[in-house]
Design a protein around this motif. Sequence first.
Motif, PDB file in Angstrom:
ATOM      1  N   ASP A  68       5.898  -4.921   3.622  1.00  0.00           N
ATOM      2  CA  ASP A  68       5.035  -3.741   3.687  1.00  0.00           C
ATOM      3  C   ASP A  68       4.511  -3.419   2.294  1.00  0.00           C
ATOM      4  O   ASP A  68       5.286  -3.100   1.389  1.00  0.00           O
ATOM      5  CB  ASP A  68       5.827  -2.556   4.249  1.00  0.00           C
ATOM      6  CG  ASP A  68       4.961  -1.320   4.429  1.00  0.00           C
ATOM      7  OD1 ASP A  68       3.734  -1.398   4.205  1.00  0.00           O
ATOM      8  OD2 ASP A  68       5.521  -0.258   4.784  1.00  0.00           O
ATOM      9  N   THR A  69       3.209  -3.507   2.109  1.00  0.00           N
ATOM     10  CA  THR A  69       2.595  -3.194   0.819  1.00  0.00           C
ATOM     11  C   THR A  69       2.056  -1.772   0.768  1.00  0.00           C
ATOM     12  O   THR A  69       1.427  -1.387  -0.219  1.00  0.00           O
ATOM     13  CB  THR A  69       1.444  -4.174   0.527  1.00  0.00           C
ATOM     14  OG1 THR A  69       0.465  -4.076   1.574  1.00  0.00           O
ATOM     15  CG2 THR A  69       1.946  -5.602   0.435  1.00  0.00           C
ATOM     16  N   GLY A  70       2.284  -0.991   1.802  1.00  0.00           N
ATOM     17  CA  GLY A  70       1.748   0.363   1.859  1.00  0.00           C
ATOM     18  C   GLY A  70       2.434   1.310   0.896  1.00  0.00           C
ATOM     19  O   GLY A  70       3.537   1.057   0.397  1.00  0.00           O
ATOM     20  N   LEU A 121      -3.407 -11.131  -3.116  1.00  0.00           N
ATOM     21  CA  LEU A 121      -2.322 -11.282  -4.088  1.00  0.00           C
ATOM     22  C   LEU A 121      -2.148 -10.019  -4.921  1.00  0.00           C
ATOM     23  O   LEU A 121      -1.016  -9.593  -5.187  1.00  0.00           O
ATOM     24  CB  LEU A 121      -2.611 -12.467  -5.009  1.00  0.00           C
ATOM     25  CG  LEU A 121      -2.185 -13.859  -4.520  1.00  0.00           C
ATOM     26  CD1 LEU A 121      -2.506 -14.901  -5.580  1.00  0.00           C
ATOM     27  CD2 LEU A 121      -0.708 -13.881  -4.185  1.00  0.00           C
ATOM     28  N   THR A 122      -3.245  -9.414  -5.357  1.00  0.00           N
ATOM     29  CA  THR A 122      -3.124  -8.203  -6.171  1.00  0.00           C
ATOM     30  C   THR A 122      -2.500  -7.069  -5.371  1.00  0.00           C
ATOM     31  O   THR A 122      -1.691  -6.303  -5.897  1.00  0.00           O
ATOM     32  CB  THR A 122      -4.497  -7.780  -6.710  1.00  0.00           C
ATOM     33  OG1 THR A 122      -5.403  -7.560  -5.614  1.00  0.00           O
ATOM     34  CG2 THR A 122      -5.074  -8.848  -7.633  1.00  0.00           C
ATOM     35  N   ASP A 123      -2.861  -6.949  -4.097  1.00  0.00           N
ATOM     36  CA  ASP A 123      -2.245  -5.920  -3.250  1.00  0.00           C
ATOM     37  C   ASP A 123      -0.747  -6.150  -3.094  1.00  0.00           C
ATOM     38  O   ASP A 123       0.025  -5.199  -2.956  1.00  0.00           O
ATOM     39  CB  ASP A 123      -2.902  -5.915  -1.865  1.00  0.00           C
ATOM     40  CG  ASP A 123      -4.317  -5.361  -1.886  1.00  0.00           C
ATOM     41  OD1 ASP A 123      -4.694  -4.738  -2.892  1.00  0.00           O
ATOM     42  OD2 ASP A 123      -5.055  -5.576  -0.900  1.00  0.00           O
ATOM     43  N   LEU A 124      -0.352  -7.415  -3.137  1.00  0.00           N
ATOM     44  CA  LEU A 124       1.058  -7.759  -2.959  1.00  0.00           C
ATOM     45  C   LEU A 124       1.880  -7.451  -4.207  1.00  0.00           C
ATOM     46  O   LEU A 124       2.988  -6.894  -4.118  1.00  0.00           O
ATOM     47  CB  LEU A 124       1.169  -9.241  -2.599  1.00  0.00           C
ATOM     48  CG  LEU A 124       2.512  -9.764  -2.082  1.00  0.00           C
ATOM     49  CD1 LEU A 124       2.917  -9.070  -0.792  1.00  0.00           C
ATOM     50  CD2 LEU A 124       2.432 -11.265  -1.858  1.00  0.00           C
ATOM     51  N   VAL A 125       1.353  -7.781  -5.388  1.00  0.00           N
ATOM     52  CA  VAL A 125       2.165  -7.676  -6.603  1.00  0.00           C
ATOM     53  C   VAL A 125       2.031  -6.336  -7.321  1.00  0.00           C
ATOM     54  O   VAL A 125       2.941  -5.956  -8.074  1.00  0.00           O
ATOM     55  CB  VAL A 125       1.810  -8.822  -7.582  1.00  0.00           C
ATOM     56  CG1 VAL A 125       1.971 -10.174  -6.919  1.00  0.00           C
ATOM     57  CG2 VAL A 125       0.409  -8.668  -8.160  1.00  0.00           C
TER      58      VAL A 125
END
Length: 545
Positions: free
Chosen positions: A54-56, A506-510
């Motif tokens: 979950d990246t929220g 990728l940016t949303d993930l890290v």
Amino acid sequence: MSFPLLTATAAAPAIGAVLTAAVPAARRSAAKWLAFGFSLITLALAAAVVLRFDTGAGADRFQLTESRAWIEDFGVRYELGVDGIGVAMIALTAVLVPFLIGAGWNDADPVEGEAPATRRWRPTQGFFALILMVEAMVILSFAATDVFLFYIFFEAMLIPMYFLIGGFGDRAGEQGEEGQARQRSYAAVKFLLYNLAGGLVMLAAVIGLYVATADQLGTGTFSLQALLDARGSGELDLATDTERWLFLGFFAAFAVKAPLWPLHTWLPNAMGESTAPVAVLITAVVDKVGTFAMLRFCLGLFPEASDWATPVVVALALVSIVYGALLAIGQRDIKRLIAYASVSHFGFIVLGVFAMTSQGQGGAALYMINHGVATAALMLVAGFLIARRGSRLIADYGGVQKTAPVLAGTFLVGGLATLSLPGTGPFVSEFLVLVGTFSRWQAVGIVACAGIVLAALYVLLLYQRTMTGPVRQGLERLPDLRVRELAVVGPLIALVVLLGVYPRPLTDLVNPAVEHTLSDVDRTDPPPQQDVTAQQDEHAGEAAG
């Protein structure tokens, strides 16, 4: 109880390694397909990890957690969990391994005419089993949230890597078979000794951390989450000297693995003497554990010491950038050139980590992934080229683009990605690292930019000397890439371009993980500097009013 997805993701290649090693010696083809099948199972499980993460906003820092008692008397637990950077690194590992198996499909087969006395024992089964075992250890390293558990996997991966380097080395060398065996043995022992030495220093620091926590918390613990919580609440407040010594113990091991100058010298030997897939496994997968651990453990557990050490670490990173690039320019060996280029790239990663800005650390996290994909593409194509000619020397090539245009084209794209051409994944990463560095120290950013110029020089010179000009004698009938080789390189080239034009997933993930790390070290991005002329005009207007 939820399904232990992280354990399953690591267990799949480990089980595959055992089963592959058990295949009868006469069934080499079956061993290859079995290893490839388990690598795809691992990839499917890694995809499930990415989808379930979950990246929220408001999501937990460590997700998909698992925690079980292990050695209770010493506070050691089997604890796994991932943040966004950990998820990205597990995904990178799982994506690359099937391509490495495909690229090394024939690397461990007996050579026709090889004397029985010199044949390696069951080479094919062992080769692929060791690759899968390394994959399992690396995934567990990225997922471990118990410091002692991380140390075990951090060290355990050295054993299969030692045998991959020493027992399954590159067959294309300037010396005879006996000389090549000596070189492989030297490279494998050097790799093992350097990393074991760093690991022993880290072990002392791990024990010291346990003693310090037992003294302040009443009971020793290795749980990363518990240590972070204790630091945040003020329950754990390490003395300045204690924290600095512990930081140095952890950082020394990670700097060897990274590899950071001057602890890098094992890498060119190891990559030069390994087969191309194993060289990729070293620099694109195993070495990333070092830079990943700097973010997770050095900055997370020892924020004040990290701030104290930043000037020296940044200086070492700058030396790595320039020194690695300069030595790459002067190399005669294709694989050693790529190895020194990786030393330079790891300097950028470490620089981004210790820039202590969201752009720098975000760029460093992206750099770990993009460098892995780009270097894999370049090194594997180089490996296909070397296998055709039987030589790693740049001087033995020339005019390849006339006889093998597809090979030359993929080599060019891999090289352009390595020099961070806009439109490729490494460009985004390097740009963010430099932006984050400039916002903190402009002079450091200017020096780091020299690495970009030097990278263009060594990549373009390599392409010019090997691919252009008249066709060298012996290369007139050099075959182009075959179907299997295209199936390996094509998706990697496509991924390099995709991550260059659309890096947002990728940016949303890290980025959430980067925010947590900056919070650990109590750093924020420097405020933007206003233009001096604009400020003067504004003050003049106020005075006139």
